[in-house]
Scaffold this motif. Structure first.
Motif, PDB file in Angstrom:
ATOM      1  N   VAL A  97       9.650   1.543  -3.707  1.00  0.00           N
ATOM      2  CA  VAL A  97       8.478   2.315  -4.126  1.00  0.00           C
ATOM      3  C   VAL A  97       8.917   3.528  -4.939  1.00  0.00           C
ATOM      4  N   ASP A  98       8.171   3.821  -5.983  1.00  0.00           N
ATOM      5  CA  ASP A  98       8.333   5.069  -6.726  1.00  0.00           C
ATOM      6  C   ASP A  98       7.419   6.099  -6.078  1.00  0.00           C
ATOM      7  N   LEU A  99       7.998   7.130  -5.486  1.00  0.00           N
ATOM      8  CA  LEU A  99       7.243   8.113  -4.726  1.00  0.00           C
ATOM      9  C   LEU A  99       6.664   9.235  -5.584  1.00  0.00           C
ATOM     10  N   SER A 100       6.551   9.008  -6.868  1.00  0.00           N
ATOM     11  CA  SER A 100       6.065  10.046  -7.777  1.00  0.00           C
ATOM     12  C   SER A 100       4.580  10.328  -7.647  1.00  0.00           C
ATOM     13  N   THR A 101       3.844   9.463  -6.931  1.00  0.00           N
ATOM     14  CA  THR A 101       2.406   9.663  -6.790  1.00  0.00           C
ATOM     15  C   THR A 101       2.023   9.784  -5.316  1.00  0.00           C
ATOM     16  N   LYS A 102       0.925  10.473  -5.068  1.00  0.00           N
ATOM     17  CA  LYS A 102       0.435  10.626  -3.700  1.00  0.00           C
ATOM     18  C   LYS A 102       0.064   9.281  -3.105  1.00  0.00           C
ATOM     19  N   SER A 103      -0.546   8.409  -3.890  1.00  0.00           N
ATOM     20  CA  SER A 103      -0.969   7.112  -3.366  1.00  0.00           C
ATOM     21  C   SER A 103       0.210   6.290  -2.874  1.00  0.00           C
ATOM     22  N   ALA A 104       1.332   6.359  -3.592  1.00  0.00           N
ATOM     23  CA  ALA A 104       2.523   5.624  -3.163  1.00  0.00           C
ATOM     24  C   ALA A 104       3.057   6.182  -1.850  1.00  0.00           C
ATOM     25  N   CYS A 105       3.033   7.490  -1.709  1.00  0.00           N
ATOM     26  CA  CYS A 105       3.508   8.126  -0.473  1.00  0.00           C
ATOM     27  C   CYS A 105       2.635   7.714   0.708  1.00  0.00           C
ATOM     28  N   MET A 106       1.325   7.721   0.503  1.00  0.00           N
ATOM     29  CA  MET A 106       0.405   7.331   1.562  1.00  0.00           C
ATOM     30  C   MET A 106       0.622   5.875   1.960  1.00  0.00           C
TER      31      MET A 106
ATOM     32  N   GLU B 111       2.392   1.436   5.642  1.00  0.00           N
ATOM     33  CA  GLU B 111       3.147   0.197   5.871  1.00  0.00           C
ATOM     34  C   GLU B 111       4.124   0.354   7.035  1.00  0.00           C
ATOM     35  N   THR B 112       4.702   1.538   7.147  1.00  0.00           N
ATOM     36  CA  THR B 112       5.599   1.809   8.269  1.00  0.00           C
ATOM     37  C   THR B 112       4.855   1.699   9.595  1.00  0.00           C
ATOM     38  N   ILE B 113       3.679   2.290   9.660  1.00  0.00           N
ATOM     39  CA  ILE B 113       2.876   2.250  10.885  1.00  0.00           C
ATOM     40  C   ILE B 113       2.438   0.816  11.194  1.00  0.00           C
ATOM     41  N   GLU B 114       2.059   0.088  10.164  1.00  0.00           N
ATOM     42  CA  GLU B 114       1.637  -1.293  10.361  1.00  0.00           C
ATOM     43  C   GLU B 114       2.780  -2.149  10.908  1.00  0.00           C
ATOM     44  N   THR B 115       4.001  -1.887  10.451  1.00  0.00           N
ATOM     45  CA  THR B 115       5.152  -2.688  10.863  1.00  0.00           C
ATOM     46  C   THR B 115       5.678  -2.289  12.237  1.00  0.00           C
ATOM     47  N   PHE B 116       5.835  -1.003  12.459  1.00  0.00           N
ATOM     48  CA  PHE B 116       6.483  -0.528  13.685  1.00  0.00           C
ATOM     49  C   PHE B 116       5.497  -0.026  14.749  1.00  0.00           C
ATOM     50  N   GLY B 117       4.268   0.260  14.330  1.00  0.00           N
ATOM     51  CA  GLY B 117       3.266   0.733  15.281  1.00  0.00           C
ATOM     52  C   GLY B 117       3.379   2.197  15.637  1.00  0.00           C
ATOM     53  N   ARG B 118       4.302   2.898  15.013  1.00  0.00           N
ATOM     54  CA  ARG B 118       4.502   4.311  15.309  1.00  0.00           C
ATOM     55  C   ARG B 118       5.416   4.928  14.245  1.00  0.00           C
TER      56      ARG B 118
ATOM     57  N   ALA C 214       6.607  14.720  -3.390  1.00  0.00           N
ATOM     58  CA  ALA C 214       6.748  13.568  -2.494  1.00  0.00           C
ATOM     59  C   ALA C 214       6.972  13.986  -1.043  1.00  0.00           C
ATOM     60  N   PRO C 215       7.866  14.930  -0.748  1.00  0.00           N
ATOM     61  CA  PRO C 215       7.995  15.363   0.648  1.00  0.00           C
ATOM     62  C   PRO C 215       6.683  15.899   1.223  1.00  0.00           C
ATOM     63  N   PHE C 216       5.898  16.601   0.400  1.00  0.00           N
ATOM     64  CA  PHE C 216       4.617  17.121   0.894  1.00  0.00           C
ATOM     65  C   PHE C 216       3.617  16.000   1.150  1.00  0.00           C
ATOM     66  N   PHE C 217       3.478  15.089   0.192  1.00  0.00           N
ATOM     67  CA  PHE C 217       2.503  14.008   0.364  1.00  0.00           C
ATOM     68  C   PHE C 217       2.910  13.055   1.487  1.00  0.00           C
ATOM     69  N   LEU C 218       4.196  12.780   1.621  1.00  0.00           N
ATOM     70  CA  LEU C 218       4.662  11.960   2.739  1.00  0.00           C
ATOM     71  C   LEU C 218       4.373  12.652   4.062  1.00  0.00           C
ATOM     72  N   SER C 219       4.573  13.961   4.092  1.00  0.00           N
ATOM     73  CA  SER C 219       4.278  14.723   5.307  1.00  0.00           C
ATOM     74  C   SER C 219       2.791  14.664   5.625  1.00  0.00           C
ATOM     75  N   GLN C 220       1.947  14.819   4.600  1.00  0.00           N
ATOM     76  CA  GLN C 220       0.497  14.718   4.800  1.00  0.00           C
ATOM     77  C   GLN C 220       0.136  13.409   5.498  1.00  0.00           C
ATOM     78  N   ALA C 221       0.703  12.318   5.002  1.00  0.00           N
ATOM     79  CA  ALA C 221       0.387  11.003   5.559  1.00  0.00           C
ATOM     80  C   ALA C 221       0.991  10.803   6.942  1.00  0.00           C
TER      81      ALA C 221
END
Length: 254
Positions: A65-74, A79-86, A120-127
């Motif tokens: 993934v290219d993390l340059s956009t908020k949508s990609a970060c979200m 997908e992580t939550i869907e796969t691992f459940g946490r 990207a660190p901010f948007f990933l943190s938001q999500a």
């Protein structure tokens, strides 16, 4: 060095994981039992990292993934939550640097530096925060010694890494009374793929100015930094919140 506590049954997300510090961090987390989502724009390198992670008998989710956009970060957090459940730990390792004269830096280079190193660190943190709060988890950002010393021809990199340090502190204050730890690591120079940026530097840069941020004790070991990140991501670092831990062999000492 302090060691990460057992993270068996927990899940972590690591960006910039196709090589270098991101890969080493993913493996360090896997070694203490965490399932890991590894993220990068380099699919081939990402698969190599995934093999190393799975060799530790944990699950791995590679996301190219290219993390340059908020949508990609979200999307990658979802997908992580869907796969691992946490999600128990978010490790924002990905970074870019463009060496150039400030007046010659293109808008594209400037915006890319902002997007990857700070947005990207901010948007990933938001999500991630709603899920991290459920698990009393942790965010570990990767800044740089460049956040504290001016480095010629790297204005964008220095600005974003300094911004990441204060972003960490501001968010740590905001979540002071919530079950979430937010810290950052500031390494000195390491032998990672980011060093390849030196090859594309303009030829007319002043070598004397470049030498001013050359580490006197040599490069920092990538695995040392990765182990520090894994420690801060784990419950063993329960006393750390709003901290910036430098690991730079003294380059910012004076």
């Amino acid at each position: 060095m302090n060691q990460a506590s057992d993270m068996s049954g927990k899940a972590a997300l690591v960006t910039g994981a196709a090589g270098g510090l991101g890969r080493a961090t993913a493996v360090a987390l896997a070694k203490v039992g965490a399932d890991v989502c590894v993220v990068d724009i380099n699919p081939a390198g990402l698969e190599e990292t995934a093999e190393l992670v799975r060799a530790e008998q944990v699950r791995c989710l590679p996301c190219s993934v290219d993390l340059s956009t908020k949508s990609a970060c979200m999307a990658v957090v979802a997908e992580t939550i869907e796969t691992f459940g946490r999600l128990d730990a978010l490790c924002n390792v990905a970074g870019v640097i463009f060496f150039n004269h400030s007046e010659a830096m293109s808008e594209e280079q400037w915006q890319k530096t902002l997007a990857v190193n700070l947005s990207a660190p901010f948007f990933l943190s938001q999500a991630a925060i709603p899920h991290l709060l459920e698990q009393a988890g942790a965010i570990v950002n990767v800044s740089s010694s460049a956040a504290f010393i001016g480095e010629a021809y790297a204005a964008g990199y220095c600005a974003t890494k300094a911004g990441l340090v204060n972003l960490t502190k501001a968010m740590a204050m905001e979540y002071m009374h919530k079950p979430l730890r937010i810290n950052t690591v500031a390494p000195g120079g390491m032998m990672t793929n980011i060093v390849s940026s030196f090859a594309s530097m303009p030829k007319d840069l002043d070598p004397g100015l470049m030498a001013r941020f050359k580490p006197l004790r040599g490069m920092v070991e990538v695995d040392d930094v990765a182990n520090l990140i894994a420690f801060l991501a784990s419950d063993a670092a329960s006393g750390y919140h709003g901290a910036c831990v430098t690991i730079d062999k003294g380059i910012t000492a004076g």
